[in-house]
Design an enzyme around this catalytic site. Structure first.
Site, short mmCIF file in Angstrom:
data_model
loop_
_atom_site.label_atom_id
_atom_site.label_comp_id
_atom_site.label_asym_id
_atom_site.label_seq_id
_atom_site.Cartn_x
_atom_site.Cartn_y
_atom_site.Cartn_z
N GLN A 1 10.60 -12.21 7.07
CA GLN A 1 10.11 -12.34 5.48
C GLN A 1 11.25 -13.60 4.78
O GLN A 1 10.67 -14.50 4.17
CB GLN A 1 10.27 -11.35 4.72
CG GLN A 1 9.21 -10.43 5.22
CD GLN A 1 9.15 -8.99 4.54
OE1 GLN A 1 9.80 -8.64 3.63
NE2 GLN A 1 8.33 -7.97 4.93
N HIS B 1 23.92 -0.07 -2.38
CA HIS B 1 22.96 1.08 -2.68
C HIS B 1 23.08 2.12 -1.58
O HIS B 1 22.28 2.23 -0.75
CB HIS B 1 21.66 0.51 -2.83
CG HIS B 1 20.56 1.64 -3.19
ND1 HIS B 1 20.51 2.32 -4.30
CD2 HIS B 1 19.58 1.92 -2.35
CE1 HIS B 1 19.62 3.11 -4.32
NE2 HIS B 1 18.89 3.27 -3.11
N ASN C 1 15.17 -0.25 1.92
CA ASN C 1 16.58 -0.04 2.14
C ASN C 1 16.75 -0.18 3.71
O ASN C 1 15.97 -0.23 4.49
CB ASN C 1 16.91 1.66 1.79
CG ASN C 1 17.19 1.92 0.29
OD1 ASN C 1 17.98 0.98 -0.21
ND2 ASN C 1 16.74 2.91 -0.41
N ALA D 1 0.59 -1.25 0.12
CA ALA D 1 0.04 0.16 -0.09
C ALA D 1 0.84 1.35 0.11
O ALA D 1 0.16 2.49 0.19
CB ALA D 1 -0.94 0.12 1.30
N GLY D 2 1.96 1.19 0.03
CA GLY D 2 3.01 2.33 -0.02
C GLY D 2 3.34 3.00 -1.51
O GLY D 2 2.50 2.43 -2.14
N ASN E 1 15.30 -3.18 10.62
CA ASN E 1 14.79 -3.70 9.23
C ASN E 1 15.35 -5.38 9.30
O ASN E 1 14.66 -6.07 8.78
CB ASN E 1 15.56 -3.19 8.19
CG ASN E 1 14.80 -1.99 7.57
OD1 ASN E 1 13.83 -2.13 7.18
ND2 ASN E 1 15.39 -0.88 7.66
#
Length: 327
Positions: A112, A187, A131, A13-14, A105
């Site tokens: 996940q 990154h 990120n 939904a982001g 994170n």
């Protein structure tokens, strides 16, 4: 028509996903002959917003959209998934140290990774967008011991595309004139955009630009482009990130063009002296649904120093979350 494949998207939904899901459903990622079932994961408070996104996807009447699942349970969202785009991540809040961000994170991507390990297709292709993407990919991969580590990748394509557009503008050429752009490493602002192997109309790019522009304009502009967009837009890159995710997955699934390569954050096998097991961006070619690191490129002292600096940052990130990684 082919049998549908299952595409899991987190943070569905982001902002990034809002630019991503409709393009996947339209066939831009896996081809105009490949039906998809979207399996969308969100945190519980965002499920109502996700329902609205699903309603909009319905209202587009995409012929290739064969079904949708909305869930706050990773075990449901990753069930039998053939592809996974891990977009959702904890953003950096005010006063938050990088280590705090890494740890927050690590908790998300551990869960996940385990769900992918336990429920996804054994051939799943995973792209981490959220990120810090490289280290998040490492955490997910380490929590999925039954899945080949080569199947976990991190998104460097946005940096790659930023490099292409900056070089095209500088030399007043089209993007089709440029091949073999390379981004090495993380990154982050330590990434190394390398023009020593890039070709413009078949000639080496670095010989067509001033040394000062390359070292003091091009490299920092690409490294810091994300921050410049936040400053200008008041929000982070969303549409361009979604576009890069589509390109990364499309090339991995369907193959890279002849005589060109792309930058992908992949599991290091020790190529170019980069520590094995890090998720590091290398130049890669893809065919038959697999990737290979381009070998045999000459690395000078300037490049080696930049490649090592970004490797060291990735080692520091890994070490910051080491206690949270499975043995």
């Amino acid at each position: 028509m082919k049998a549908p494949v299952r595409v899991a998207v987190t943070g569905a939904a982001g902002q990034i996903s809002y630019s991503l899901l409709f393009r996947i459903a339209a066939g831009e990622m896996l081809g105009k002959d490949q039906p998809v079932i979207l399996q969308m994961l969100e945190i519980t408070p965002a499920l109502e917003a996700l329902k609205g996104v699903a309603m909009e996807l319905d209202d587009c009447a995409f012929p290739l959209l064969a079904g949708m699942v909305c869930s706050d349970d990773p075990n449901v969202a990753f069930k039998d998934a053939d592809y996974a785009l891990l977009v959702g991540a904890r953003p950096r809040g005010p006063g938050m140290e990088r280590k705090d961000l890494l740890e927050a994170n690590a908790a998300i991507f551990s869960v996940q990774g385990k769900a992918i390990n336990d429920h996804a297709s054994r051939d799943i292709k995973v792209l981490v967008v959220g990120n810090p993407a490289n280290t998040n990919a490492l955490i997910a991969q380490r929590n999925a011991p039954d899945i080949n580590p080569r199947q976990f990748t991190a998104m460097m394509r946005l940096d790659h595309n930023r490099g292409l557009s900056q070089l095209a503008a500088k030399l007043d050429v089209t993007l089709e004139d440029i091949t073999k752009m390379t981004i090495w490493g993380n990154h982050s602002a330590t990434q190394y955009p390398d023009l020593f192997h890039t070709l413009v109309k078949g000639d080496v790019a670095v010989e067509q630009v001033e040394k000062d522009w390359y070292e003091n304009d091009f490299i920092p502009t690409v490294q810091q482009r994300g921050a410049a967009i936040i400053k200008a837009r008041g929000a982070s890159s969303a549409a361009s990130a979604a576009n890069a995710a589509i390109f990364h997955m499309r090339d991995w699934a369907l193959g890279t063009p002849e005589n060109d390569w792309v930058s992908m954050g992949v599991y290091s096998d020790g190529s170019y002296g980069i520590e094995e097991g890090l998720i590091y961006s290398f130049p890669c070619v893809c065919k038959n649904g697999d990737w290979e690191i381009v070998q045999g490129l000459t690395i000078d002292e300037f490049s080696r120093a930049k490649m090592t600096a970004t490797e060291n940052e990735l080692k520091e990130e890994r070490d910051a979350v080491k206690s949270l990684l499975p043995a």
